[in-house]
Motif scaffolding. Structure first.
Motif, PDB file in Angstrom:
ATOM      1  N   VAL A 211       0.857  -1.185   0.000  1.00 54.85           N
ATOM      2  CA  VAL A 211       0.000   0.000   0.000  1.00 54.85           C
ATOM      3  C   VAL A 211       0.893   1.235   0.000  1.00 54.85           C
ATOM      4  N   ILE A 212       0.333   2.352  -0.486  1.00 45.51           N
ATOM      5  CA  ILE A 212       1.036   3.628  -0.468  1.00 45.51           C
ATOM      6  C   ILE A 212       0.335   4.548   0.519  1.00 45.51           C
ATOM      7  N   LYS A 213       1.116   5.134   1.401  1.00 45.83           N
ATOM      8  CA  LYS A 213       0.626   6.150   2.325  1.00 45.83           C
ATOM      9  C   LYS A 213       1.279   7.472   1.937  1.00 45.83           C
ATOM     10  N   CYS A 214       0.483   8.524   1.882  1.00 46.75           N
ATOM     11  CA  CYS A 214       1.005   9.830   1.487  1.00 46.75           C
ATOM     12  C   CYS A 214       0.624  10.877   2.532  1.00 46.75           C
ATOM     13  N   ILE A 215       1.571  11.737   2.855  1.00 49.00           N
ATOM     14  CA  ILE A 215       1.274  12.904   3.667  1.00 49.00           C
ATOM     15  C   ILE A 215       1.769  14.136   2.915  1.00 49.00           C
ATOM     16  N   TYR A 216       1.044  15.256   3.069  1.00 51.16           N
ATOM     17  CA  TYR A 216       1.484  16.495   2.440  1.00 51.16           C
ATOM     18  C   TYR A 216       1.088  17.668   3.332  1.00 51.16           C
ATOM     19  N   GLY A 243       3.108  22.185  -0.235  1.00 50.54           N
ATOM     20  CA  GLY A 243       4.549  22.255  -0.002  1.00 50.54           C
ATOM     21  C   GLY A 243       5.185  20.870  -0.004  1.00 50.54           C
ATOM     22  N   ARG A 244       5.580  20.420   1.157  1.00 57.64           N
ATOM     23  CA  ARG A 244       6.286  19.152   1.256  1.00 57.64           C
ATOM     24  C   ARG A 244       5.340  17.976   1.055  1.00 57.64           C
ATOM     25  N   VAL A 245       5.845  16.944   0.348  1.00 57.91           N
ATOM     26  CA  VAL A 245       5.084  15.714   0.113  1.00 57.91           C
ATOM     27  C   VAL A 245       5.981  14.521   0.437  1.00 57.91           C
ATOM     28  N   GLU A 246       5.421  13.528   1.134  1.00 62.08           N
ATOM     29  CA  GLU A 246       6.143  12.287   1.395  1.00 62.08           C
ATOM     30  C   GLU A 246       5.266  11.107   0.987  1.00 62.08           C
TER      31      GLU A 246
END
Length: 455
Positions: A211-216, A243-246
């Protein structure tokens, strides 16, 4: 290194997923070292390791007066049956009863990153500990039909093929190691189209639960997304001003496989951070090689048939040159300009070759057969290459690339059998040394000058 205790059935369930790709095939090699203590055969150390391709073969063993080194091949069901047999505190090996008493600390699951003491790659190990700490016999292991060892510890280090083994103090003594298939997966081909981010996922078929988890960060707050992976790809949309994305790729057991950090999405992704977690994505490895292009340690080749003497000789020269220099990697299925053609490129005769030679279509199993043939030909034709060459496939949108990683040899010069040429790597070319250079090259690498007579 992460360690936790799990039930052996959970570890075996991982094997079931892997074995679905090769139903009923012997995918695992079992090696054990047994010792004779007080007239009883006792288990010292052993490992069950996954193979790159199925193998059927007879069991082999070296018998000594006080020790046995045993090797055989198992399918997933046979691995399960073996562990069930261990529950009765012994197992039968031919006519011998081998004591295997589980300790109260039965072991656990450990994840190891690259450059560990168990295997060349990153991966998972499940250890089952034995309740035994007997003093082992110290006499040499001697048998006219088997290799000679000064003691059982040296025999164990050789037999299990582990990079570091600390003899009597090694924590792996009195344990059975089940080395689980490595999860080879990663994120690659990350692209930005306005407010949309697209990327591809290299997904290992034996580890489908990715699975992919994304925070921004937007508007001074952190936000979460969980995109769906469809057909090995996914896309995400972000609001203006992000701004920042992980992005984190996670597998079962909540283990982080890959991680991408983009510092300012609004400004463009540019050169983002790609954190290497030890599970090197083969797709990423291919992508980086294509960006670098051919050079001292990289060579691209289109499809090579083991029956094509000319192309095959070129590959041998490349492997020899890498071995005689600083090592390198050959990518079969990439053209000189970096374009992906794959070993399944019809223009290079794939359909004719796989259909007539292997009597099957191109799939993971036939890729393994192809890899085995290339490996066999290289091993048969190269002289002095003592180190192991590794072979692995990258599947990029159904384009199969064979990667051959060649270490620098410690036994130079490596050369092609029945030939007197010495090849080295200079730039992107394999260079044949002139005869007057042989002497300095051989002596510079610690070989006696008498070996000049071979060339």
């Amino acid at each position: 290194m992460n360690r936790e205790t799990i039930e052996i059935n959970e570890a075996l369930n991982r094997l079931d997923k892997y074995s679905e790709l090769y139903q009923g095939k012997r995918l695992y090699r079992r090696r054990m070292v047994l010792v004779l203590i007080e007239e009883k055969w006792v288990f010292l150390v052993g490992a069950i390791t996954p193979l790159e391709s199925p193998k059927n073969g007879e069991a082999t063993a070296h018998y000594y007066g006080n020790a046995i080194l045993r090797e055989d091949y198992l399918d997933t069901n046979e691995v399960r049956c073996f562990y069930e047999e261990l529950g009765q505190r012994f197992f039968m090996l031919e006519d011998k009863k081998v004591i295997f008493e589980l300790s109260s600390n039965q072991g656990g699951y450990t994840h190891y990153f690259r450059n560990n003491n168990y295997m060349k790659r990153s991966g998972d190990v499940y250890e089952t500990n034995v309740n035994n700490r007997n003093i082992l016999p110290s006499e040499p292991l001697i048998n006219s039909d088997s290799p000679f060892f000064p003691d059982v510890y040296e025999a164990a280090a050789y037999w299990l093929d582990i990079s570091v083994y600390n003899r009597s103090s090694d924590s792996r003594n009195w344990s059975l190691m089940l080395i689980l298939p490595e999860c080879r997966a990663g994120l690659f081909d990350v692209r930005k189209f306005g407010e949309e981010l697209s990327l591809k996922v290299e997904q290992d078929p034996s580890h489908p639960e990715l699975v992919i988890k994304c925070i921004y960060w937007s508007g001074g707050k952190i936000h979460h997304l969980e995109p769906t992976i469809i057909g090995g790809a996914c896309s995400l949309n972000f609001p203006s001003g992000t701004g920042r994305v992980e992005l984190a790729l996670i597998r079962e057991r909540n283990e982080l496989i890959d991680l991408i950090r983009i510092e300012n999405f609004e400004a463009g992704i540019g050169e983002f951070d790609h954190v290497n977690l030890g599970h090197a994505s083969l797709s990423r490895k291919v992508g980086e090689a294509r960006m670098l292009g051919e050079g001292p340690r990289l060579e691209f080749k289109p499809f090579i048939s083991p029956k094509d003497a000319y192309k095959y000789t070129e590959l041998l020269e490349t492997v020899a040159a890498f071995s005689n220099s600083a090592g390198g990697s050959a990518y079969i299925g990439i053209r000189d300009d970096g374009a992906l053609s794959g070993i399944n490129d019809p223009s290079e005769g794939e359909s004719r070759f796989f259909g007539s030679y292997y009597k099957c279509s191109l799939d993971k199993e036939s890729c393994c057969k192809y890899s085995d043939d290339i490996k066999r030909l290289i091993n048969d034709k190269l002289v002095n290459h003592a180190e192991e060459i590794t072979y692995e496939f990258a599947n990029i949108a159904e384009v199969y690339i064979l990667i051959i990683d060649v270490p620098e040899s410690t036994n130079k010069p490596v050369h092609i059998k029945d030939q007197r040429d010495i090849f080295v790597r200079r730039g992107a070319n394999n260079i044949r040394l002139y005869p007057h250079e042989y002497g300095s090259y051989i002596c510079d690498h610690g070989r006696p000058a008498s070996e000049l007579s071979m060339f």
